[in-house]
Motif scaffolding. Structure first.
Motif, PDB file in Angstrom:
ATOM      1  N   ASP A  21       2.628  67.015  60.344  1.00 45.74           N
ATOM      2  CA  ASP A  21       2.905  68.288  60.290  1.00 45.74           C
ATOM      3  C   ASP A  21       2.703  69.402  61.315  1.00 45.74           C
ATOM      4  N   ASP A  80       4.545  66.433  51.521  1.00 48.70           N
ATOM      5  CA  ASP A  80       2.608  67.219  51.342  1.00 48.70           C
ATOM      6  C   ASP A  80       1.794  66.222  52.110  1.00 48.70           C
ATOM      7  N   ASP A 103      11.655  66.501  46.823  1.00 48.03           N
ATOM      8  CA  ASP A 103      11.789  67.194  46.980  1.00 48.03           C
ATOM      9  C   ASP A 103      12.478  67.684  48.707  1.00 48.03           C
ATOM     10  N   GLU A 104      12.827  66.380  49.016  1.00 43.62           N
ATOM     11  CA  GLU A 104      12.888  66.424  50.353  1.00 43.62           C
ATOM     12  C   GLU A 104      11.856  66.399  51.184  1.00 43.62           C
ATOM     13  N   ILE A 105      10.406  67.121  50.713  1.00 42.04           N
ATOM     14  CA  ILE A 105       9.860  67.229  51.757  1.00 42.04           C
ATOM     15  C   ILE A 105       8.520  67.007  51.602  1.00 42.04           C
ATOM     16  N   ASP A 160       9.254  67.434  57.137  1.00 39.46           N
ATOM     17  CA  ASP A 160      10.667  67.475  56.149  1.00 39.46           C
ATOM     18  C   ASP A 160      11.524  65.157  56.901  1.00 39.46           C
ATOM     19  N   PHE A 161      12.822  65.487  56.532  1.00 41.51           N
ATOM     20  CA  PHE A 161      12.811  62.842  56.996  1.00 41.51           C
ATOM     21  C   PHE A 161      13.110  64.016  58.553  1.00 41.51           C
ATOM     22  N   GLU A 162      13.681  65.016  59.118  1.00 37.94           N
ATOM     23  CA  GLU A 162      13.660  65.021  60.617  1.00 37.94           C
ATOM     24  C   GLU A 162      12.382  65.118  61.425  1.00 37.94           C
ATOM     25  N   GLU A 163      12.098  65.736  60.986  1.00 41.25           N
ATOM     26  CA  GLU A 163      10.323  65.587  61.737  1.00 41.25           C
ATOM     27  C   GLU A 163       9.756  64.135  61.572  1.00 41.25           C
ATOM     28  N   ASP A 176       8.041  60.888  49.428  1.00 35.88           N
ATOM     29  CA  ASP A 176       8.206  61.898  48.682  1.00 35.88           C
ATOM     30  C   ASP A 176       8.729  61.621  47.774  1.00 35.88           C
ATOM     31  N   TYR A 227       3.989  70.414  55.284  1.00 40.66           N
ATOM     32  CA  TYR A 227       4.207  69.553  55.400  1.00 40.66           C
ATOM     33  C   TYR A 227       5.528  69.215  55.989  1.00 40.66           C
TER      34      TYR A 227
END
Length: 133
Positions: free
Chosen positions: A57, A111, A107-109, A65-68, A103, A63
């Protein structure tokens, strides 16, 4: 990190420092140091998972996302390659599979609760060697 030959690629050490320096004063005081050492040595599974989640994070958003996730894993793998002298790259398909397992609500993130649940359900979720090609 210089002992490991990582002085030119300080991402991991910088990221660990940022997570441990939770008051963001650019210093790690004794309480912060003792807290993280206690977590490493005596922490329960949830505490250790929360620490590792914090490494992902990067934006402190609660949270990622995929790119991170892909960016962080790619940097971790780069450190692995420096240490081992290998020339591996991240297998994007395997990385996507891992992200989708985390995930849980799609929701594509991811947490912290998604992350901890995924690691409890799949203790070997981060099998680093499966990520390399």
């Amino acid at each position: 990190m210089g002992l490991l030959g990582l002085e030119s690629n300080a991402f991991l050490s910088d990221r660990i420092f940022e997570v441990v320096d939770y008051d963001r004063d650019d210093k790690i005081n004794f309480v912060q140091f003792a807290t993280i050492m206690d977590t490493f040595l005596n922490g329960n599974e949830d505490e250790k998972h929360e620490f590792s989640f914090a490494l992902f994070d990067v934006h402190n958003a609660g949270y990622f996302d995929f790119e991170e996730f892909k960016e962080i894993i790619t940097k971790f793998i780069a450190h692995f390659c420096i240490i081992t002298g290998s020339h591996s790259k991240v297998d994007s398909e395997s990385l996507r599979d891992i992200f989708e397992k985390m995930d849980t609500n799609k929701d594509e993130i991811v947490d912290v609760e998604d992350y901890k649940a995924a690691l409890k359900e799949n203790p070997g979720l981060f099998n680093w060697f499966e990520l390399l090609n």
